[in-house]
Motif scaffolding. Structure first.
Motif, PDB file in Angstrom:
ATOM      1  N   TRP A   1    -142.286 100.745  72.977  1.00 22.30           N
ATOM      2  CA  TRP A   1    -142.975 101.130  74.216  1.00 22.30           C
ATOM      3  C   TRP A   1    -144.497 101.104  74.066  1.00 22.30           C
ATOM      4  O   TRP A   1    -145.214 101.053  75.073  1.00 22.30           O
ATOM      5  N   ARG A   2    -145.000 101.114  72.841  1.00 21.18           N
ATOM      6  CA  ARG A   2    -146.465 101.146  72.659  1.00 21.18           C
ATOM      7  C   ARG A   2    -147.125  99.888  73.234  1.00 21.18           C
ATOM      8  O   ARG A   2    -148.248  99.939  73.719  1.00 21.18           O
ATOM      9  N   GLN A   3    -146.433  98.729  73.165  1.00 24.15           N
ATOM     10  CA  GLN A   3    -147.013  97.514  73.746  1.00 24.15           C
ATOM     11  C   GLN A   3    -147.144  97.655  75.270  1.00 24.15           C
ATOM     12  O   GLN A   3    -148.076  97.106  75.881  1.00 24.15           O
ATOM     13  N   VAL A   4    -146.226  98.400  75.895  1.00 23.54           N
ATOM     14  CA  VAL A   4    -146.272  98.597  77.342  1.00 23.54           C
ATOM     15  C   VAL A   4    -147.425  99.531  77.711  1.00 23.54           C
ATOM     16  O   VAL A   4    -148.259  99.215  78.563  1.00 23.54           O
ATOM     17  N   THR A   5    -147.464 100.691  77.079  1.00 26.03           N
ATOM     18  CA  THR A   5    -148.504 101.663  77.431  1.00 26.03           C
ATOM     19  C   THR A   5    -149.891 101.135  77.092  1.00 26.03           C
ATOM     20  O   THR A   5    -150.847 101.362  77.840  1.00 26.03           O
TER      21      THR A   5
ATOM     22  N   VAL B   1    -144.745 110.692  74.787  1.00 28.47           N
ATOM     23  CA  VAL B   1    -146.158 110.934  74.491  1.00 28.47           C
ATOM     24  C   VAL B   1    -146.543 110.214  73.201  1.00 28.47           C
ATOM     25  O   VAL B   1    -147.625 109.609  73.104  1.00 28.47           O
ATOM     26  N   GLU B   2    -145.658 110.244  72.207  1.00 28.21           N
ATOM     27  CA  GLU B   2    -145.909 109.529  70.954  1.00 28.21           C
ATOM     28  C   GLU B   2    -146.061 108.021  71.207  1.00 28.21           C
ATOM     29  O   GLU B   2    -146.847 107.346  70.534  1.00 28.21           O
ATOM     30  N   ALA B   3    -145.322 107.508  72.200  1.00 25.33           N
ATOM     31  CA  ALA B   3    -145.374 106.083  72.520  1.00 25.33           C
ATOM     32  C   ALA B   3    -146.575 105.725  73.386  1.00 25.33           C
ATOM     33  O   ALA B   3    -146.775 104.544  73.683  1.00 25.33           O
ATOM     34  N   GLY B   4    -147.355 106.720  73.802  1.00 26.94           N
ATOM     35  CA  GLY B   4    -148.567 106.441  74.560  1.00 26.94           C
ATOM     36  C   GLY B   4    -148.482 106.686  76.051  1.00 26.94           C
ATOM     37  O   GLY B   4    -149.455 106.430  76.777  1.00 26.94           O
ATOM     38  N   PHE B   5    -147.342 107.179  76.550  1.00 30.32           N
ATOM     39  CA  PHE B   5    -147.247 107.494  77.975  1.00 30.32           C
ATOM     40  C   PHE B   5    -148.158 108.680  78.303  1.00 30.32           C
ATOM     41  O   PHE B   5    -148.371 109.571  77.479  1.00 30.32           O
TER      42      PHE B   5
END
Length: 363
Positions: free
Chosen positions: A81-85, A163-167
């Motif tokens: 998900w980090r690439q998305v956020t 939140v860890e993934a950047g949302f």
């Protein structure tokens, strides 16, 4: 008069406009529930929204509804998900993850598990997607009292990972007949313990899920979506005004960032607007309403007290929706034949207003 293009505070975020991209299932993850590069491009194309709310993301394998939907319960999923956020933030956008536990709207052929629900009651005449095609929803296993509390905590655990993934935050999916909605429902929830029976019992799971998530990541990062009286997934609400009014009263003390209401009954939505003193997102569009009426619907609801307005099909087919609204440009209609078929056609190929499709975003 409040405009769609006014800025607004949402929790700790300053949104540049009041246009929200509603959560929409698009079944474009991989088989392990990982977000993909195409998903990063899709959301980045729509970063002009005041807020993006992602498609439903399962907090556990047993909480998955459809094949090829993304999760937030493994380290690999978090990393994907980090690439998305990152892509959304690079476009100066803001994105919440919608945490969606399917409950009984699931199938063992998809998850390898019997679905769980408030009670062992199958959704009548409801078909769910499986790897071999649509099948009738099976009879779920009723959760024990102890397990109900654990499922409430699963939303909080997924929120921490989000939140860890950047949302920027999360929205709990309490609408459309999924697990939270099943606890609210008079025909899906036949429990006689503290999670059923009275209105106080039926709203308890929703309150506990929100409370656990607020404790996990902070109230200003948490929203809740509800669909009073929608009846989707054979989750039939009773005592609608009283039950949802009681739920909002309980939520006031938890101070989530927003409540997100979807529905077509103006009287019900206006009553709940009066009952909810916090930020309200409204999604008023009927499934068969024309996309070109979206801006009119939005302005009507802003005039009636909504703080933000969310759009589903209009955003799916118009990545530059805010600018089209601002310049009063024509809107493209979405093609339902490409909603759930996978691939980039009908996903990344809707154009901005002008020649040619939007170029892919480098992630």
């Amino acid at each position: 008069m409040t405009s769609l293009f006014d800025t607004v505070l949402l929790g700790g975020l300053r949104l540049p406009n009041r246009v929200v991209m509603a959560p929409m299932t698009r079944v474009r993850s991989d088989r392990d529930g990982l977000a993909t590069a195409s998903m990063a491009t899709y959301y980045a194309q729509r970063a002009g929204a005041g807020l993006i709310i992602s498609e439903g993301v399962q907090p556990s394998l047993v909480g998955q509804s459809n094949p090829l939907t993304p999760g937030l319960y493994t380290p690999a999923q978090v990393d994907s998900w980090r690439q998305v956020t990152s892509a959304v933030h690079a476009g100066e956008g803001r994105i919440f993850a919608q945490i969606m536990h399917a409950g009984r709207i699931s199938h063992p052929d998809t998850t390898g598990h019997q679905p769980v629900a408030p009670s062992a009651v199958a959704a009548r005449e409801v078909y769910v997607f499986t790897p071999t095609g649509p099948q009738l929803a099976p009879t779920p296993r009723a959760l024990s009292t102890h397990e109900v509390a654990d499922e409430a905590q699963s939303f909080a655990a997924a929120a921490r990972r989000a939140v860890e993934a950047g949302f920027d935050g999360v929205e709990l999916h309490g609408a459309n007949g999924y697990l939270i909605g099943q606890f609210l429902s008079g025909n899906a929830n036949l429990r006689t313990d503290r999670y059923g029976g009275t209105i106080t019992g039926r709203i308890r799971f929703a309150v506990e899920a929100v409370a656990a998530t607020v404790d996990a990541i902070g109230a200003d990062r948490v929203g809740l979506r509800l669909s009073p009286g929608a009846g989707i997934g054979d989750a039939i609400d009773t005592d609608i005004a009283e039950m949802y009014g009681a739920l909002l009263t309980e939520l006031v003390r938890l101070s989530p960032a927003y409540v997100h209401l979807v529905g077509n009954d103006d009287e019900v939505l206006l009553g709940l607007r009066r009952a909810w003193p916090g930020t309200l997102i409204v999604n008023p569009s009927a499934a068969n309403s024309p996309v070109p009426s979206a801006r009119h619907d939005a302005q009507r609801w802003l005039a009636q007290g909504a703080d933000l307005v969310s759009f589903g099909r209009a955003y799916l087919a118009n990545p530059d929706l805010v600018e089209r609204f601002r310049a009063d440009l024509p809107l493209t209609e979405a093609d339902p034949d490409t909603y759930y078929v996978g691939g980039d056609d009908g996903y990344l190929t809707y154009p901005t207003y002008g020649p040619g499709p939007i170029a892919p975003v480098s992630v």
